[in-house]
Motif scaffolding. Sequence first.
Motif, short mmCIF file in Angstrom:
data_model
loop_
_atom_site.label_atom_id
_atom_site.label_comp_id
_atom_site.label_asym_id
_atom_site.label_seq_id
_atom_site.Cartn_x
_atom_site.Cartn_y
_atom_site.Cartn_z
N GLY A 84 0.89 -1.21 -0.28
CA GLY A 84 -0.04 -0.03 -0.18
C GLY A 84 0.87 1.01 -0.14
N GLN A 85 2.01 1.14 0.16
CA GLN A 85 3.16 2.38 0.33
C GLN A 85 3.61 2.74 -0.92
N VAL A 86 3.83 3.89 -1.01
CA VAL A 86 4.41 4.42 -2.61
C VAL A 86 5.76 4.30 -2.45
N GLY A 87 6.39 4.09 -3.72
CA GLY A 87 7.89 3.88 -3.81
C GLY A 87 8.62 5.14 -3.56
N ASP A 88 9.84 4.92 -2.84
CA ASP A 88 10.62 6.22 -2.21
C ASP A 88 11.00 7.08 -3.72
N THR A 89 11.38 8.25 -3.56
CA THR A 89 11.87 9.09 -4.36
C THR A 89 13.16 9.57 -3.80
N GLY A 90 14.02 10.20 -4.35
CA GLY A 90 15.25 10.90 -3.99
C GLY A 90 16.43 11.17 -5.13
N LEU A 91 17.57 11.15 -4.72
CA LEU A 91 18.87 11.32 -5.81
C LEU A 91 19.64 10.42 -5.71
N ILE A 92 20.44 10.07 -6.81
CA ILE A 92 21.97 9.66 -6.95
C ILE A 92 22.67 10.31 -7.35
N LYS A 93 24.00 10.68 -6.86
CA LYS A 93 25.09 11.72 -6.96
C LYS A 93 26.40 10.87 -7.31
N SER A 94 26.93 11.54 -8.40
CA SER A 94 28.25 11.11 -8.82
C SER A 94 29.20 12.38 -8.81
N ASP A 95 30.59 12.31 -9.24
CA ASP A 95 31.31 13.38 -9.42
C ASP A 95 30.76 14.27 -10.62
N SER A 96 30.13 13.61 -11.53
CA SER A 96 29.90 14.40 -12.81
C SER A 96 28.12 14.70 -12.84
N ASP A 97 27.20 14.01 -12.04
CA ASP A 97 25.99 13.94 -12.28
C ASP A 97 25.26 13.98 -10.92
N THR A 98 24.03 14.49 -11.05
CA THR A 98 22.83 14.66 -9.98
C THR A 98 21.60 14.09 -10.59
N ILE A 99 21.04 12.70 -10.40
CA ILE A 99 19.88 12.30 -11.22
C ILE A 99 18.83 12.15 -10.05
N SER A 100 17.67 12.48 -10.39
CA SER A 100 16.47 12.51 -9.42
C SER A 100 15.81 10.96 -9.71
N ILE A 101 15.62 10.35 -8.80
CA ILE A 101 14.99 9.26 -8.50
C ILE A 101 13.38 9.56 -8.47
N VAL A 102 12.51 9.34 -9.52
CA VAL A 102 11.23 9.81 -9.55
C VAL A 102 10.09 8.86 -8.88
N ASP A 103 10.72 7.46 -8.89
CA ASP A 103 9.73 6.49 -8.44
C ASP A 103 10.49 5.07 -8.37
N THR A 104 10.08 4.26 -7.31
CA THR A 104 10.78 2.94 -7.27
C THR A 104 9.51 1.99 -7.20
N LYS A 105 10.00 0.85 -7.84
CA LYS A 105 8.70 -0.32 -7.99
C LYS A 105 9.45 -1.54 -7.91
N LYS A 106 8.85 -2.72 -7.82
CA LYS A 106 9.53 -3.99 -7.74
C LYS A 106 8.95 -4.75 -9.00
N GLU A 107 9.75 -5.37 -9.78
CA GLU A 107 9.42 -6.24 -10.94
C GLU A 107 10.46 -7.43 -10.87
N ASN A 108 9.92 -8.59 -11.12
CA ASN A 108 10.53 -9.96 -11.05
C ASN A 108 11.72 -9.97 -10.05
N LYS A 109 11.31 -9.53 -8.84
CA LYS A 109 12.11 -9.37 -7.76
C LYS A 109 13.34 -8.71 -7.82
N LEU A 110 13.36 -7.66 -8.62
CA LEU A 110 14.01 -6.66 -8.71
C LEU A 110 13.80 -5.37 -8.53
N ILE A 111 14.28 -4.56 -7.67
CA ILE A 111 13.87 -3.25 -7.53
C ILE A 111 14.34 -2.09 -8.47
N VAL A 112 13.29 -1.55 -9.13
CA VAL A 112 13.50 -0.86 -10.24
C VAL A 112 13.58 0.76 -9.97
#
Length: 224
Positions: A84-112
Amino acid sequence: QNLNFNKEDFNKAMSEQKERSKQAGKIEKGDWTVLIDDETEEFVGYNTLETEVKITRYRKVISNDVEQYQLIFNITPFYPEGGGQVGDTGLIKSDSDTISIVDTKKENKLIVHFTDKLPTDVSADFMAHVDIDSRIASARNHTATHLLHESLRSILGDHVTQKGSLVNPNYLRFDFSHFSKIDKKVLQKIELLVNAKILANIPLEEHNNLPLSKAEDLGAMMLF
């Protein structure tokens, strides 16, 4: 009402609408590009909301003409939509990039993890940051669904069982079975009981990854 219509035109328009609906629900998924051969993705989000990650695979998806990317990490603190709980959002950061994670879901036992753009260097080391305020707000509302469930059973009877829920940072929705509409005074009584439990500030005794039999021995309610 002295109205009439052309049935043939109606059927044609209905067919066109059905086709539009089919197309709207269509998702085009590209093939996975595998960077690291890793079949096991560990979820660490119960214990930490920040950790270093690597992208193990990614692919492009197109839905309703909107282009997105799906990323898989070797480990992840991002909670996927579930219970019932929505997927997390957030960021991933590297030396050259900041990328927004806009949703998180599960598919075939993998977290997408869903993003609107691909990092320029997909092989880089990234620091993953879950949106802490949103996660905590969702967690509070998730806890509230369980407090509500127990209060409903206590006041209305043990026949009340959860039939569904929605938990996000802003509100919760709780579906349950009962044989009649609930009187306003009874609703107030339920509300007071839930609030009393919240104000009691009961210490959390948390158990992760317990065997099913052990959870049952500890008194877990198993409606699944």
